[in-house]
Scaffold this motif. Structure first.
Motif, PDB file in Angstrom:
ATOM      1  N   UNK A 152      40.020  36.586  36.108  1.00 37.44           N
ATOM      2  CA  UNK A 152      40.940  37.705  36.298  1.00 37.44           C
ATOM      3  C   UNK A 152      42.263  37.345  35.636  1.00 37.44           C
ATOM      4  N   UNK A 153      42.675  38.153  34.661  1.00 35.61           N
ATOM      5  CA  UNK A 153      43.939  37.920  33.954  1.00 35.61           C
ATOM      6  C   UNK A 153      45.113  38.576  34.664  1.00 35.61           C
ATOM      7  N   UNK A 154      44.882  39.777  35.196  1.00 34.68           N
ATOM      8  CA  UNK A 154      45.947  40.517  35.874  1.00 34.68           C
ATOM      9  C   UNK A 154      45.357  41.189  37.107  1.00 34.68           C
ATOM     10  N   UNK A 214      44.509  46.261  36.311  1.00 31.88           N
ATOM     11  CA  UNK A 214      43.549  45.166  36.464  1.00 31.88           C
ATOM     12  C   UNK A 214      42.890  44.822  35.126  1.00 31.88           C
ATOM     13  N   UNK A 215      43.007  43.559  34.738  1.00 29.78           N
ATOM     14  CA  UNK A 215      42.389  43.074  33.501  1.00 29.78           C
ATOM     15  C   UNK A 215      41.625  41.801  33.832  1.00 29.78           C
ATOM     16  N   UNK A 216      40.399  41.717  33.352  1.00 29.15           N
ATOM     17  CA  UNK A 216      39.622  40.494  33.515  1.00 29.15           C
ATOM     18  C   UNK A 216      39.018  40.139  32.165  1.00 29.15           C
ATOM     19  N   UNK A 217      38.522  38.929  32.057  1.00 33.27           N
ATOM     20  CA  UNK A 217      37.888  38.557  30.800  1.00 33.27           C
ATOM     21  C   UNK A 217      36.495  38.027  31.064  1.00 33.27           C
ATOM     22  N   UNK A 218      35.610  38.367  30.133  1.00 29.78           N
ATOM     23  CA  UNK A 218      34.241  37.873  30.126  1.00 29.78           C
ATOM     24  C   UNK A 218      34.199  36.842  29.001  1.00 29.78           C
ATOM     25  N   UNK A 219      34.122  35.575  29.377  1.00 29.34           N
ATOM     26  CA  UNK A 219      34.308  34.531  28.379  1.00 29.34           C
ATOM     27  C   UNK A 219      35.737  34.612  27.880  1.00 29.34           C
ATOM     28  N   UNK A 220      35.912  34.824  26.581  1.00 30.72           N
ATOM     29  CA  UNK A 220      37.249  34.923  25.998  1.00 30.72           C
ATOM     30  C   UNK A 220      37.714  36.363  25.834  1.00 30.72           C
ATOM     31  N   UNK A 221      36.813  37.333  26.098  1.00 34.96           N
ATOM     32  CA  UNK A 221      37.144  38.714  25.747  1.00 34.96           C
ATOM     33  C   UNK A 221      37.717  39.485  26.931  1.00 34.96           C
ATOM     34  N   UNK A 222      38.913  40.067  26.793  1.00 35.90           N
ATOM     35  CA  UNK A 222      39.515  40.855  27.880  1.00 35.90           C
ATOM     36  C   UNK A 222      38.865  42.233  27.987  1.00 35.90           C
ATOM     37  N   UNK A 223      38.678  42.683  29.223  1.00 31.54           N
ATOM     38  CA  UNK A 223      37.978  43.936  29.498  1.00 31.54           C
ATOM     39  C   UNK A 223      38.644  44.629  30.686  1.00 31.54           C
ATOM     40  N   UNK A 224      38.517  45.938  30.738  1.00 29.43           N
ATOM     41  CA  UNK A 224      38.943  46.728  31.898  1.00 29.43           C
ATOM     42  C   UNK A 224      37.830  47.717  32.231  1.00 29.43           C
ATOM     43  N   UNK A 259      39.760  50.114  43.517  1.00 26.22           N
ATOM     44  CA  UNK A 259      40.281  48.916  44.176  1.00 26.22           C
ATOM     45  C   UNK A 259      39.149  48.009  44.648  1.00 26.22           C
ATOM     46  N   UNK A 260      38.084  48.608  45.227  1.00 24.25           N
ATOM     47  CA  UNK A 260      36.969  47.808  45.713  1.00 24.25           C
ATOM     48  C   UNK A 260      36.219  47.157  44.546  1.00 24.25           C
ATOM     49  N   UNK A 261      36.128  47.849  43.400  1.00 22.63           N
ATOM     50  CA  UNK A 261      35.523  47.243  42.220  1.00 22.63           C
ATOM     51  C   UNK A 261      36.329  46.052  41.732  1.00 22.63           C
ATOM     52  N   UNK A 262      37.661  46.213  41.722  1.00 24.56           N
ATOM     53  CA  UNK A 262      38.541  45.089  41.356  1.00 24.56           C
ATOM     54  C   UNK A 262      38.330  43.918  42.306  1.00 24.56           C
ATOM     55  N   UNK A 263      38.227  44.226  43.595  1.00 28.20           N
ATOM     56  CA  UNK A 263      38.040  43.183  44.609  1.00 28.20           C
ATOM     57  C   UNK A 263      36.736  42.423  44.376  1.00 28.20           C
ATOM     58  N   UNK A 264      35.663  43.152  44.085  1.00 27.60           N
ATOM     59  CA  UNK A 264      34.378  42.497  43.846  1.00 27.60           C
ATOM     60  C   UNK A 264      34.442  41.557  42.645  1.00 27.60           C
TER      61      UNK A 264
END
Length: 200
Positions: free
Chosen positions: A73-75, A80-90, A53-58
């Motif tokens: 942050x996408x979700x 939790x899903x975020x994207x770096x540029x156009x690429x989605x990552x978890x 959770x704290x990693x998501x928060x950061x």
């Protein structure tokens, strides 16, 4: 292994960006370790939940700053899903050599982003994860950036971690404007009694 480096997968996955995100994830885990207290009942399960959770928060906080214009942050939910540029990552904590099905599973927001932004189809695009390796106490030993094709890792890259993690200052609200107050009236206790009409 068909891919050697993350930037071979997508040009947005640069070393500088991956190092910064890994630093945020590492800082989140360190925040959790700082607050972990077995004397009041904390256990490894709670540590893992807090670290995630704290990693998501950061990451979420970083995405709101001008210093990380490429981070979105996408979700923001537990998936939790975020994207770096156009690429989605978890990200997740696991063994990069034998990761669990849970860590490899694609989220809906991730599939949507792959379909919209990536030149390959969502079925053939590689699933990318930060995989956090920890010691018995929960401290970060390594963070690896792993790309999966189906269930098979096709690229495992050790993210360089410096001696110090990346610290992201948490933005505070701007202070409100000050208010001018009159100077206080200063009296001796005896003068105060006289003013109130004698001793009580």
């Amino acid at each position: 292994m068909t891919k050697k480096y993350p930037w071979d997968i997508h040009s947005d996955l640069t070393e500088e960006r991956l190092v910064k995100v890994a630093g945020l994830i590492r800082r989140g885990r360190e925040d959790a370790l700082d607050r972990h207290n077995e004397d009041i009942g904390d256990d490894n399960w709670l540590l893992g939940c807090s670290a995630y959770r704290f990693g998501c928060f950061r990451i979420d906080q970083a995405a709101e700053t001008e210093a990380y214009p490429w981070l979105v942050v996408l979700n923001p939910s537990l998936e939790f899903v975020f994207q770096i540029g156009a690429y989605p990552v978890r990200f997740f904590r696991d063994d990069a050599d034998e990761p669990s099905m849970r860590g490899r599973a694609r989220a809906h927001a991730e599939l949507d982003q792959m379909h919209l932004a990536l030149p390959t189809s969502e079925d053939t695009a590689l699933t990318c994860r930060f995989v956090v390796n920890t010691d018995g106490a929960g401290s970060v030993l390594a963070i690896k950036f792993v790309a999966f094709e189906g269930e098979m890792p096709v690229m495992v890259w050790d993210v360089p971690l410096g001696a110090e993690p990346v610290y992201l200052p948490i933005a505070a609200e701007a202070p409100s404007e000050g208010v001018d107050l009159p100077a206080p009236a200063v009296r001796l206790p005896s003068e105060e009694k006289e003013r109130k009409g004698g001793a009580a």
